[in-house]
Design an enzyme around this catalytic site. Structure first.
Site, PDB file in Angstrom:
ATOM      1  N   ASP A 145       0.841  -1.045  -0.017  1.00 14.86           N
ATOM      2  CA  ASP A 145      -0.064   0.141   0.060  1.00 14.86           C
ATOM      3  C   ASP A 145       0.726   1.331  -0.029  1.00 14.86           C
ATOM      4  OD1 ASP A 145      -2.192   1.793   0.682  1.00 14.86           O
ATOM      5  OD2 ASP A 145      -3.368   0.059   1.107  1.00 14.86           O
ATOM      6  N   HIS A 222      -3.681   6.066   3.147  1.00 14.42           N
ATOM      7  CA  HIS A 222      -4.436   4.969   2.914  1.00 14.42           C
ATOM      8  C   HIS A 222      -3.688   3.619   3.346  1.00 14.42           C
ATOM      9  CE1 HIS A 222      -6.179   1.887  -0.097  1.00 14.42           C
ATOM     10  NE2 HIS A 222      -6.726   2.690  -0.134  1.00 14.42           N
ATOM     11  N   SER A 555     -11.037  -0.823  -1.130  1.00 16.46           N
ATOM     12  CA  SER A 555      -9.621  -0.728  -0.422  1.00 16.46           C
ATOM     13  C   SER A 555      -9.901  -1.039   1.195  1.00 16.46           C
ATOM     14  CB  SER A 555      -9.034   0.647  -0.659  1.00 16.46           C
ATOM     15  OG  SER A 555      -8.486   0.717  -1.893  1.00 16.46           O
TER      16      SER A 555
END
Length: 797
Positions: A145, A222, A555
Site C-alpha cells: 500500500d 491509505h 480498499s
C-alpha cells in the site's frame, strides 16, 4: 478514493536473439519479463541469468545493467527493465520467456465493522473475543500500500505480543523520517519501499514541503488505514475528531504481525503504483516469510491476461508457497463486468455497508428542516446558502465551469450541488467549491448513490427530493441561509449489509467461469488509523491532529478479509490458500429478503453473485466450515492448459513436485468450469453440462454425512449426484457431480441458484450461476439470413 485529494493542501536460453541498438529510444518504458519459477536456483544465480538474458538485446553489458530495475529471484523469476518496443518484442521470442509486458500504473482502490461481523470484544462475546485477541500471534500479514505511520497506537510495541516469529526473514529499511530503531517493533516487524518503477515512468518523487516521504512512512493515509483495519492493536476511545463513530478500534487479527511494503505514491491527486514495484514487493514478501498478503489496488478494465499483470503473477506464486493473497474488487460499480483482480488463486473482495449512519440536521432560513448524512463535527450556524449556478457556469460543480470572480460569490457560503448536473461526484464538487472559496457543500444525489463520504470539505449528502426542496427555497429567498448541525452517530437502525454502489461487479471479463468477486465485507465509512500530518479536512477545526479517519472503498473491505484470513490461518496453519478461501465463501451469508437490504438505497435490484460473490463474510463460521474445496497443483496445471498456456510454459510456472503431471493432453480443451472452485458458473449453457467438484471434510466429526439441497437457477434444471456424501476416519474426500440442463429457450440471461450441503450443523453453500443460451442472438441470426440470401442471389444469377 477521496483521501488522496487531501494532499492537494500540502502540494498542488532457447532462442538466439540479435543485439538491438542500445540507444534508448524516446518510447522506452519499463517492461516486465516473466520467466516462471526460479528452478530452485539461488537468488544470486537467478539474478545473473536475468542479466545474461537482458544483455542479448543490448550491444554492451553495462547498458543492460543500467536498464534493469529489479531482478525477481525468490518467489518467482523475472525482471523489470527499461526497454524500447523492439527490445521487448525480441525478448518475448525467447523460449524461456513466458510473457513480456509493459509495466502499468495501478491505482488504490474500525470501531463498528468488526462488531457488525460478530467479532466483538464485549464480555458477553467471550468466545469471539478470545479468538480475536489470542489467535494470529504467529501470523505475518504483508500490506502492499502507501506505507505506514509507525507511531500510531494501532502499531505500538504492545507488551502482550510475544517474540517475533522465528520464521521471519525480513527487515525494516531506513528512509526519510523513518528510523527502524524507533519505528519497528514486535508489532511492526518489517517495512520496505519501492520506487524504481514509479520514478522510471513518472520522474523523481516530489518530497518538497513534506508532500511525500522517500521511505516506508505513509504520507497519504491509505496504507495506515488498511493496515490498522487488518491487524491493528486494540485502541479504546477511537473516534473522528473526538466525536463521530466513537468506540474501540482494532484489526481483525490484533495479535498478528505487520510487514509493510510501500508500493504506492502520491501522484495526480491519487495513489499510483507501478507493476514493476508491486512485483518487487511480492518477491520480497515471499522471501521475508509473510503468511498473508493484502493488496488494495488494481487497474480498471480492459483487463490484461492473467500472466501479464503484477498482481496475478505475484499471487500465483504466493499461492504455490502457501501464502494467501487478498485483493480489492475495484470501485467501478455498479456496471457489470468491471471487477478487477480476477485470478482464481486470489481472494477478491467487494464492499458493503454496516449498520451505522451519521444523520445531520439541516435547518433552512424558513425553518424547514431536513436530515442528510455527513461527517460534520462543527456546528455551522446561519451560513449563507447559494445554488451552484451562481458559482459555476452550467451549474455543475466542476473546475472547468468556475465563473470568473466566483470566489466572491462562494466565499464563506454553503453551495448546493447536484450529481445530475454534469455528472460530478461529491468529491469533485467539494474540491471545486473549496477552490471557489466556499465553506461547505450540500450534495444532492440519487437515493441509490447517496452515502456519507469524507470529502475534506464539510459535505452533507441529501437525496434529489430534498435537494429540490432546498433549491426551491434558495430561488425564493435572495438571502437564503442554512444551519448545519453537528452530525450524530446512530447504530443499528439501518438495514445492512448492502453492497456499495461503487463496488465493482462481475462477471470477470477475462475468465467468466470463475466467480468474481468472491465475497463482500464492510467497505463503507470505515473508521481506522490515520497519519496525524495528513489532515482529512482543509478546514482547521482545532489544533489537534487527527489520528482516526473515515474512508470508503473496496480498499477498506479488502483488509477486513485479510484480517479474517490471518485468524483462520492461525487456527488452521496447514490449510492451503484455496481451503481458506473456500471456508470464507461457503460460510458467507446472503439475506433472505435481498431486495430490501443488499443494494445501498434498496432501489435497483436484489443483489446477486456478481454483486456479492458467495455473500457477506462470517468470520466465526469460517473457522469451522465443515467442508472445503481444495485445489492441488494438478488442478492448476489443467486450469493453465484451459486458458491457453503451453506445456513448456506450465513446466516453468508450476513448482515441480514428485509425481506431478504437467502435461495437458486432452485436458487442453477442458473448460475452466472444472477447476475445483467453491462456485459453479456456466456462461454458455445450450445443452446438458456436468461439472465435477471434490470436497474435503475438515469438521470435527470424521464420520459425518452430508445431504445436498439444490436450488436451480431460473430457466434450467440442476441435479447433484450422489445426493449424499459419507466420510470416515479413513476417507476425508468425496466427489460429486452437478448436472445442469436448459429448461426453456433463452437468448442469454444470467440466473442464480445454489447447492447446499448440510450435516445438520454445518451449512456449506456453493453459488450456482447459469446463463442459458439456447436461442441465437437476433442480430447474429439476421446477419446470417442476409448472408444466405446474398449467396442464393449470386447462385441464381
Amino acid at each position: 478514493m477521496a483521501v488522496f485529494l487531501l494532499l492537494l493542501t500540502v502540494s498542488i536460453l532457447s532462442f538466439t536473439i540479435s543485439p538491438i541498438q542500445s540507444t534508448q529510444e524516446s518510447h522506452s518504458h519499463v517492461h516486465i519479463v516473466y520467466l516462471g519459477h526460479n528452478n530452485g536456483l539461488s537468488p544470486s544465480l537467478t539474478a545473473r541469468s536475468h542479466l545474461q538474458l537482458l544483455s542479448r538485446v543490448f550491444t554492451k553489458p553495462d547498458e543492460a545493467r543500467d536498464a534493469i530495475l529489479y531482478s525477481y529471484s525468490y518467489g518467482f523469476s523475472g525482471f523489470a527493465a527499461v526497454l524500447n518496443s523492439t527490445q521487448a518484442a525480441s525478448l518475448s521470442e525467447a523460449g524461456e520467456v513466458i510473457s513480456v509486458f509493459r509495466s502499468r500504473m495501478l491505482q488504490l482502490h474500525t470501531t463498528r465493522s468488526w462488531d457488525f461481523m460478530g467479532l466483538s470484544l464485549h464480555t458477553q462475546m467471550e468466545q469471539s473475543a478470545e479468538i480475536q485477541l489470542k489467535y494470529g500471534d504467529d501470523v505475518i500479514v504483508g500490506i502492499l500500500d502507501t506505507g505506514v505511520w509507525p507511531e500510531h497506537e494501532s502499531f505500538r510495541n504492545d507488551r502482550h505480543l510475544g517474540d517475533i516469529p522465528s520464521s521471519w526473514r525480513g527487515t525494516c529499511v531506513a528512509g526519510e523520517e523513518f528510523d527502524p530503531a524507533t519505528a519497528c517493533n514486535r508489532k511492526l516487524i518489517g517495512a520496505r519501499y519501492y520506487l524504481a518503477g514509479f520514478e522510471s515512468e513518472i520522474g523523481r518523487l516530489n518530497t518538497s514541503g513534506g508532500a511525500e516521504y522517500r521511505s516506508p512512512r505513509d504520507r497519504v493515509g491509505h496504507g495506515t488505514h488498511t493496515a490498522s483495519t487488518a491487524v491493528g492493536l486494540v485502541a479504546p476511545n477511537a473516534s473522528y475528531f473526538g466525536g463521530l463513530g466513537r468506540g474501540v478500534a482494532r484489526g481483525g487479527a490484533p495479535m498478528a504481525r505487520l510487514a509493510v511494503y510501500k508500493v504506492c505514491w502520491f501522484k495526480d491527486l491519487t495513489g499510483r503504483c507501478s507493476d514493476a514495484d508491486i512485483l518487487a514487493a511480492f518477491d520480497d514478501a515471499l522471501r521475508d516469510g509473510v503468511h498473508v498478503i493484502s493488496a488494495s489496488l488494481g487497474s480498471s478494465p480492459p483487463l490484461m491476461p492473467l500472466f501479464m499483470t503484477s498482481t496475478e503473477i505475484g499471487s500465483f506464486h504466493a499461492m504455490q508457497l502457501e501464502v494467501a493473497t487478498v485483493f480489492s474488487a475495484g470501485n467501478d460499480g455498479p456496471d457489470a463486468a468491471m471487477v478487477q483482480n480476477v485470478s482464481p488463486w486470489g481472494i477478491t473482495v467487494a464492499a458493503s455497508t454496516i449498520d451505522r449512519r451519521f444523520p445531520t440536521k439541516i435547518t433552512l432560513g424558513n425553518n424547514d428542516s431536513l436530515v442528510g448524512e455527513s461527517f460534520n463535527v462543527k456546528d455551522m450556524k446561519m451560513m449563507r446558502l447559494v445554488e451552484s449556478s451562481s458559482v459555476f457556469m452550467d451549474g455543475s460543480c466542476s473546475f472547468d465551469q468556475l465563473i470568473n470572480g466566483s470566489r466572491t460569490g462562494a466565499s464563506g457560503k454553503i453551495v448546493l450541488c447536484f450529481s445530475t448536473m454534469g455528472m460530478v461526484s461529491s468529491v469533485g464538487a467539494a474540491l471545486a467549491v473549496y477552490v471557489a472559496g466556499g465553506a461547505g457543500v450540500i450534495f444532492a444525489d440519487t437515493i441509490s448513490l447517496r452515502s456519507t463520504q469524507d470529502n475534506f470539505l464539510p459535505t452533507v449528502h441529501v437525496d434529489l427530493r430534498q435537494g429540490t426542496r432546498i433549491l426551491d427555497y434558495i430561488r425564493g429567498d435572495r438571502k437564503a441561509t442554512v444551519h448545519i448541525a453537528r452530525s450524530d452517530t446512530i447504530v443499528g437502525n439501518t438495514p445492512a449489509p448492502a453492497v456499495a454502489y461503487f463496488s465493482s461487479r462481475g462477471p470477470s471479463s477475462i475468465s467468466p467461469n470463475i466467480l468474481k468477486p468472491d465475497v463482500t465485507a464492510p467497505g463503507v465509512n470505515i473508521l481506522a488509523a490515520w497519519p496525524p500530518k495528513s489532515s482529512p479536512t482543509v478546514i482547521p477545526l482545532d489544533k489537534r491532529s487527527v489520528s482516526w479517519n473515515f474512508d470508503s472503498g473496496t480498499s477498506m473491505s479488502c483488509p477486513h478479509v485479510s484480517g479474517i484470513v490471518a485468524v483462520v490461518r492461525s487456527v488452521h496453519p496447514t490449510w492451503s490458500p484455496a481451503a481458506i478461501k473456500s471456508a470464507l465463501m461457503t460460510t458467507a451469508y446472503i439475506y433472505d429478503d435481498t431486495s430490501d437490504v443488499m443494494l445501498a438505497g434498496g432501489t435497483l435490484k436484489a443483489a446477486d453473485a456478481f454483486d456479492v460473490g458467495a455473500g457477506h463474510v462470517d468470520p466465526l463460521r469460517a473457522l469451522d466450515p465443515g467442508l472445503v474445496y481444495d485445489v492441488g497443483a494438478r488442478d492448476h496445471v489443467l486450469f493453465l492448459c484451459s486458458i491457453g498456456n503451453t506445456q513448456d510454459q506450465i513446466r516453468q510456472m508450476v513448482l515441480p513436485s514428485p509425481g506431478l503431471d504437467t502435461s495437458c493432453g486432452s485436458a487442453a480443451a477442458t473448460p475452466d468450469v472444472d477447476l475445483n472452485y467453491p462456485a459453479v458458473v456456466l456462461t454458455h449453457l445450450n445443452a446438458t453440462v456436468t461439472v465435477k467438484r471434490t470436497v474435503t471434510n475438515v469438521g470435527p466429526r470424521r464420520d459425518a454425512v452430508y445431504h445436498a439441497t439444490v436450488v436451480s437457477p431460473q430457466g434450467s434444471r440442476a441435479a447433484v449426484w450422489p445426493p449424499a456424501l459419507a466420510f470416515s476416519p479413513h476417507s476425508d474426500k468425496a466427489s460429486y457431480y452437478v448436472t445442469v440442463t436448459p429448461a426453456k429457450p433463452s437468448r442469454g440471461r444470467y440466473d442464480f441458484g445454489e447447492i447446499v450441503w448440510s450435516d445438520g450443523y454445518h451449512r456449506v453453500r456453493t453459488p450456482l450461476v447459469v446463463k442459458v443460451t439456447t436461442l441465437p442472438d437476433k442480430g447474429v441470426a439476421a446477419q446470417s439470413m442476409d448472408t444466405r440470401t446474398a449467396t442464393e442471389l449470386v447462385r441464381d444469377s
